[in-house]
Write a protein that holds these residues in place. Structure first.
Motif, PDB file in Angstrom:
ATOM      1  N   MET A   1       1.841  -9.667  13.528  1.00 26.77           N
ATOM      2  CA  MET A   1       1.955  -8.632  14.542  1.00 26.77           C
ATOM      3  C   MET A   1       2.736  -7.430  14.006  1.00 26.77           C
ATOM      4  N   PHE A   2       3.834  -7.686  13.311  1.00 29.36           N
ATOM      5  CA  PHE A   2       4.640  -6.608  12.759  1.00 29.36           C
ATOM      6  C   PHE A   2       3.835  -5.792  11.747  1.00 29.36           C
ATOM      7  N   MET A   3       3.072  -6.473  10.888  1.00 26.19           N
ATOM      8  CA  MET A   3       2.282  -5.781   9.864  1.00 26.19           C
ATOM      9  C   MET A   3       1.232  -4.884  10.520  1.00 26.19           C
TER      10      MET A   3
ATOM     11  N   ARG B   1      -0.546   0.638  11.735  1.00 27.35           N
ATOM     12  CA  ARG B   1      -0.932   1.674  12.705  1.00 27.35           C
ATOM     13  C   ARG B   1      -0.002   2.873  12.627  1.00 27.35           C
ATOM     14  N   ALA B   2       1.289   2.630  12.539  1.00 23.23           N
ATOM     15  CA  ALA B   2       2.262   3.726  12.442  1.00 23.23           C
ATOM     16  C   ALA B   2       2.051   4.512  11.151  1.00 23.23           C
ATOM     17  N   LYS B   3       1.827   3.823  10.048  1.00 21.88           N
ATOM     18  CA  LYS B   3       1.598   4.471   8.757  1.00 21.88           C
ATOM     19  C   LYS B   3       0.352   5.360   8.818  1.00 21.88           C
ATOM     20  N   ASN B   4      -0.726   4.847   9.403  1.00 17.55           N
ATOM     21  CA  ASN B   4      -1.968   5.626   9.506  1.00 17.55           C
ATOM     22  C   ASN B   4      -1.796   6.850  10.395  1.00 17.55           C
ATOM     23  N   LYS B   5      -1.036   6.726  11.457  1.00 17.55           N
ATOM     24  CA  LYS B   5      -0.797   7.867  12.337  1.00 17.55           C
ATOM     25  C   LYS B   5      -0.011   8.952  11.607  1.00 17.55           C
TER      26      LYS B   5
END
Length: 181
Positions: A1-3, A8-12
């Motif tokens: 879940m953390f990964m 998602r945060a990295k892609n944003k």
């Protein structure tokens, strides 16, 4: 879940960075541009409307004006080439869908006899794509083409003329095969 959340945060962050660099390069204050992936931006003479989506590997070449209206999607691997020669440029209206791997160019190469090909001058004429147009995957829109409002260009078609309002064209060269409605 953390990964998953980290990814998602990295892609944003990557999308926001790409958008910021694109807008800074073309000197635009536009806030509603969505850049999905990497792009090539050699041409800095780009004007962009509201709610434009640029998918991965789109290329902006040349030095001539490229004007993109509101609510436009530009598909994967599409190339837009606007010459720096007078009389050229590309104008794309509002509510236009450009599928993957389209090629839009405002010039072609001269072919005069007794002049080396490398020394030939480009022949340039503006490309105009009206509102509410759909370019199918792999469509080629050549110099001087005018695609009027509501027209549809089939996949892999080659357009080198005016496509009338609400016409559906396909083939090489593109020919009318129907009407919208």
């Amino acid at each position: 879940m953390f990964m998953y959340m980290f990814e998602r945060a990295k892609n944003k962050i990557k999308r926001l960075y790409r958008r910021a660099v694109f807008l800074d390069t073309i000197k635009s204050k536009q806030k509603s541009l969505y850049v999905v992936g990497d792009y090539t931006l050699i041409n800095r003479n780009v004007t962009i409307g509201q709610n434009v989506v640029i998918y991965p590997n789109v290329m902006f070449f040349g030095q001539g004006p490229i004007v993109i209206g509101d609510n436009v999607n530009i598909g994967n691997g599409t190339i837009l080439y606007a010459s720096d020669t007078r009389g050229g440029g590309i104008t794309i209206g509002d509510h236009v869908m450009i599928a993957a791997h389209c090629y839009i160019i405002d010039n072609d190469h001269g072919m005069e006899a007794n002049i080396n090909m490398m020394e030939q001058k480009d022949r340039v004429k503006k490309v105009i794509i009206g509102n509410d147009v759909w370019l199918g995957a792999g469509a080629k829109i050549l110099k001087g083409s005018v695609i009027e409002e509501g027209a549809v260009v089939g996949a892999n078609a080659v357009v080198k003329q005016t496509v009338q309002e609400n016409c559906i064209v396909a083939g090489v060269p593109a020919k009318v095969i129907g009407q919208r409605g």
